[in-house]
Design a protein around this motif. Structure first.
Motif, PDB file in Angstrom:
ATOM      1  N   VAL A  70     -24.247   7.462  15.791  1.00  0.00           N
ATOM      2  CA  VAL A  70     -23.571   8.305  16.893  1.00  0.00           C
ATOM      3  C   VAL A  70     -22.097   8.775  16.342  1.00  0.00           C
ATOM      4  O   VAL A  70     -21.699   9.752  16.440  1.00  0.00           O
ATOM      5  N   LEU A  71     -21.534   7.797  15.587  1.00  0.00           N
ATOM      6  CA  LEU A  71     -20.138   7.905  15.007  1.00  0.00           C
ATOM      7  C   LEU A  71     -20.159   9.144  14.159  1.00  0.00           C
ATOM      8  O   LEU A  71     -19.344   9.730  13.835  1.00  0.00           O
ATOM      9  N   LEU A  72     -21.113   8.904  13.230  1.00  0.00           N
ATOM     10  CA  LEU A  72     -21.342  10.003  12.330  1.00  0.00           C
ATOM     11  C   LEU A  72     -21.581  11.256  12.636  1.00  0.00           C
ATOM     12  O   LEU A  72     -20.951  12.286  12.378  1.00  0.00           O
TER      13      LEU A  72
ATOM     14  N   LEU B  60     -16.092   4.564   9.750  1.00  0.00           N
ATOM     15  CA  LEU B  60     -16.973   5.644   9.848  1.00  0.00           C
ATOM     16  C   LEU B  60     -16.601   7.068  10.447  1.00  0.00           C
ATOM     17  O   LEU B  60     -17.312   7.827   9.986  1.00  0.00           O
ATOM     18  N   ILE B  61     -15.496   6.969  11.195  1.00  0.00           N
ATOM     19  CA  ILE B  61     -14.787   8.242  11.726  1.00  0.00           C
ATOM     20  C   ILE B  61     -13.764   8.521  10.759  1.00  0.00           C
ATOM     21  O   ILE B  61     -13.085   9.986  11.218  1.00  0.00           O
TER      22      ILE B  61
ATOM     23  N   LYS C 109     -21.849  -7.108  10.737  1.00  0.00           N
ATOM     24  CA  LYS C 109     -22.065  -7.015   9.558  1.00  0.00           C
ATOM     25  C   LYS C 109     -23.500  -6.491   9.304  1.00  0.00           C
ATOM     26  O   LYS C 109     -23.791  -5.864   7.988  1.00  0.00           O
ATOM     27  N   ASP C 110     -24.327  -6.615  10.258  1.00  0.00           N
ATOM     28  CA  ASP C 110     -25.643  -6.095  10.052  1.00  0.00           C
ATOM     29  C   ASP C 110     -25.702  -4.784  10.677  1.00  0.00           C
ATOM     30  O   ASP C 110     -26.930  -4.080  10.214  1.00  0.00           O
ATOM     31  N   ILE C 111     -25.010  -4.061  11.289  1.00  0.00           N
ATOM     32  CA  ILE C 111     -24.886  -2.721  11.626  1.00  0.00           C
ATOM     33  C   ILE C 111     -24.060  -2.119  10.831  1.00  0.00           C
ATOM     34  O   ILE C 111     -22.954  -1.758  10.869  1.00  0.00           O
ATOM     35  N   ASN C 112     -24.754  -1.538   9.549  1.00  0.00           N
ATOM     36  CA  ASN C 112     -24.098  -0.645   8.895  1.00  0.00           C
ATOM     37  C   ASN C 112     -24.717   0.753   8.762  1.00  0.00           C
ATOM     38  O   ASN C 112     -25.700   1.061   8.912  1.00  0.00           O
ATOM     39  N   PRO C 113     -23.831   1.938   8.107  1.00  0.00           N
ATOM     40  CA  PRO C 113     -24.368   2.977   7.677  1.00  0.00           C
ATOM     41  C   PRO C 113     -25.658   2.806   6.645  1.00  0.00           C
ATOM     42  O   PRO C 113     -25.449   2.045   5.874  1.00  0.00           O
ATOM     43  N   GLY C 114     -26.876   3.431   7.059  1.00  0.00           N
ATOM     44  CA  GLY C 114     -27.778   3.402   6.090  1.00  0.00           C
ATOM     45  C   GLY C 114     -27.648   4.211   4.799  1.00  0.00           C
ATOM     46  O   GLY C 114     -26.604   4.944   4.733  1.00  0.00           O
ATOM     47  N   LYS C 115     -28.585   3.999   3.821  1.00  0.00           N
ATOM     48  CA  LYS C 115     -28.157   4.650   2.554  1.00  0.00           C
ATOM     49  C   LYS C 115     -28.130   6.170   2.549  1.00  0.00           C
ATOM     50  O   LYS C 115     -27.512   6.930   1.919  1.00  0.00           O
ATOM     51  N   ASP C 116     -28.712   6.899   3.867  1.00  0.00           N
ATOM     52  CA  ASP C 116     -28.826   8.061   4.144  1.00  0.00           C
ATOM     53  C   ASP C 116     -27.506   8.668   4.933  1.00  0.00           C
ATOM     54  O   ASP C 116     -27.143   9.604   5.263  1.00  0.00           O
ATOM     55  N   ASP C 117     -26.893   7.657   5.660  1.00  0.00           N
ATOM     56  CA  ASP C 117     -25.754   7.827   6.498  1.00  0.00           C
ATOM     57  C   ASP C 117     -24.393   7.484   5.875  1.00  0.00           C
ATOM     58  O   ASP C 117     -23.603   6.630   6.425  1.00  0.00           O
ATOM     59  N   LYS C 118     -24.197   7.871   4.533  1.00  0.00           N
ATOM     60  CA  LYS C 118     -22.760   7.348   3.802  1.00  0.00           C
ATOM     61  C   LYS C 118     -21.756   8.047   4.713  1.00  0.00           C
ATOM     62  O   LYS C 118     -21.691   9.023   5.301  1.00  0.00           O
ATOM     63  N   VAL C 119     -20.668   7.197   4.697  1.00  0.00           N
ATOM     64  CA  VAL C 119     -19.170   7.592   5.071  1.00  0.00           C
ATOM     65  C   VAL C 119     -18.782   8.545   4.379  1.00  0.00           C
ATOM     66  O   VAL C 119     -18.423   8.357   3.221  1.00  0.00           O
TER      67      VAL C 119
END
Length: 284
Positions: free
Chosen positions: A84-86, A113-114, A273-283
């Motif tokens: 959602v943030l992305l 993220l933002i 720490k467990d909730i991180n952007p996935g590899k397809d959701d790069k910052v």
């Protein structure tokens, strides 16, 4: 309807129980007019029912919520925060205040993220907010002006009591007040089960247990003394209460509660720490 206090526009991404509780609270308190509240939820039926009930405005997507709002409350599950943030990142502007109500999600995590596009406030409300008896903690990195901080606190005060804390205490807050209603509900259920074992009808046992917890909490809140003093007042020498207290201590009652709060705190610390952007959701 009480006199409207503020003219800012308030947005909700997510329209579940906590979001709807906040909406009802601020509308009842006259803090923001329903015409200045915008919301979106993937459950369109739920969103439309809430709009019909409260008179709020619905948005076609999360970005439209952001574009039509000054303060945005992110009321979605922690595991969807990255997505959602992305999604809303490019819609956010410096004027926006983003309020998080999720456990374990830090201000720095959101800002990463933002891209630091707006001001962020981290809060932890609890479910008694649904009846206006909530306990909400908030922290911010002091980016907010006094007027902005007051606006945020006014929103949260519509749910009950509010405490401002440093962010390093938010995981402990989550363990005590955020998750605490579950412990209290289990205690009430256990008290009622004990009453049933002793011969009370189930519905009567629940009513008595619930009112005892409500009354005790109110007494302690208004009395302002240590809970141990109330326990001592009720515990007569050689009496029934001290016998019950002895059994609770033998079964590790207080130790179990302390360990539960500690375990919950540790879990909250790891959630971010467990909730991180996935590899397809790069910052970006």
């Amino acid at each position: 309807m009480p006199e409207q206090k503020e003219s800012y526009r308030l947005g909700f991404i997510g329209a579940g129980n906590m979001a709807s509780a906040i909406m009802r609270g601020i509308i009842a308190c006259g803090i923001v007019h329903p015409n200045n509240i915008y919301a979106f939820d993937v459950d369109l039926d739920k969103l439309n029912r809430l709009s019909a009930e409260l008179g709020i405005c619905t948005a076609k997507d999360n970005c439209q919520v952001v574009s039509n709002s000054d303060i945005v409350i992110l009321a979605v599950k922690p595991n969807t925060y990255s997505k959602v943030l992305l999604e809303i990142k490019d819609c956010l502007e410096e004027r926006h205040i983003l309020i998080s109500i999720a456990a374990g999600i830090s201000v720095d995590f959101i800002k990463q993220l933002i891209g630091g596009r707006c001001k962020v406030v981290r809060t932890m409300p609890n479910t008694p907010a649904l009846v206006g008896e909530g306990m909400t903690a908030l922290c911010t990195n002091h980016d907010l002006s006094p007027k902005e901080l007051k606006a945020v606190k006014d929103i949260l005060h519509s749910l009950g009591k509010v405490e401002e804390v440093s962010e390093n205490l938010m995981d402990a807050v989550t363990a005590v007040s955020g998750s605490g209603p579950a412990y209290v509900a289990m205690f009430i259920e256990a008290m009622a089960d004990g009453g049933v074992l002793a011969g009370l009808p189930r519905d009567l046992a629940y009513r008595m247990a619930i009112q005892t917890v409500i009354g005790t909490a109110r007494l302690l809140s208004e009395w302002g003394k240590h809970p141990g003093e109330l326990k001592d007042m009720v515990s007569s020498p050689g009496g029934t209460t001290i016998e019950a207290v002895r059994q609770l201590e033998k079964q590790g009652f207080r130790g179990a509660v302390i360990e539960a709060v500690n375990a919950c705190t540790l879990k909250a610390k790891t959630m971010g720490k467990d909730i991180n952007p996935g590899k397809d959701d790069k910052v970006r």
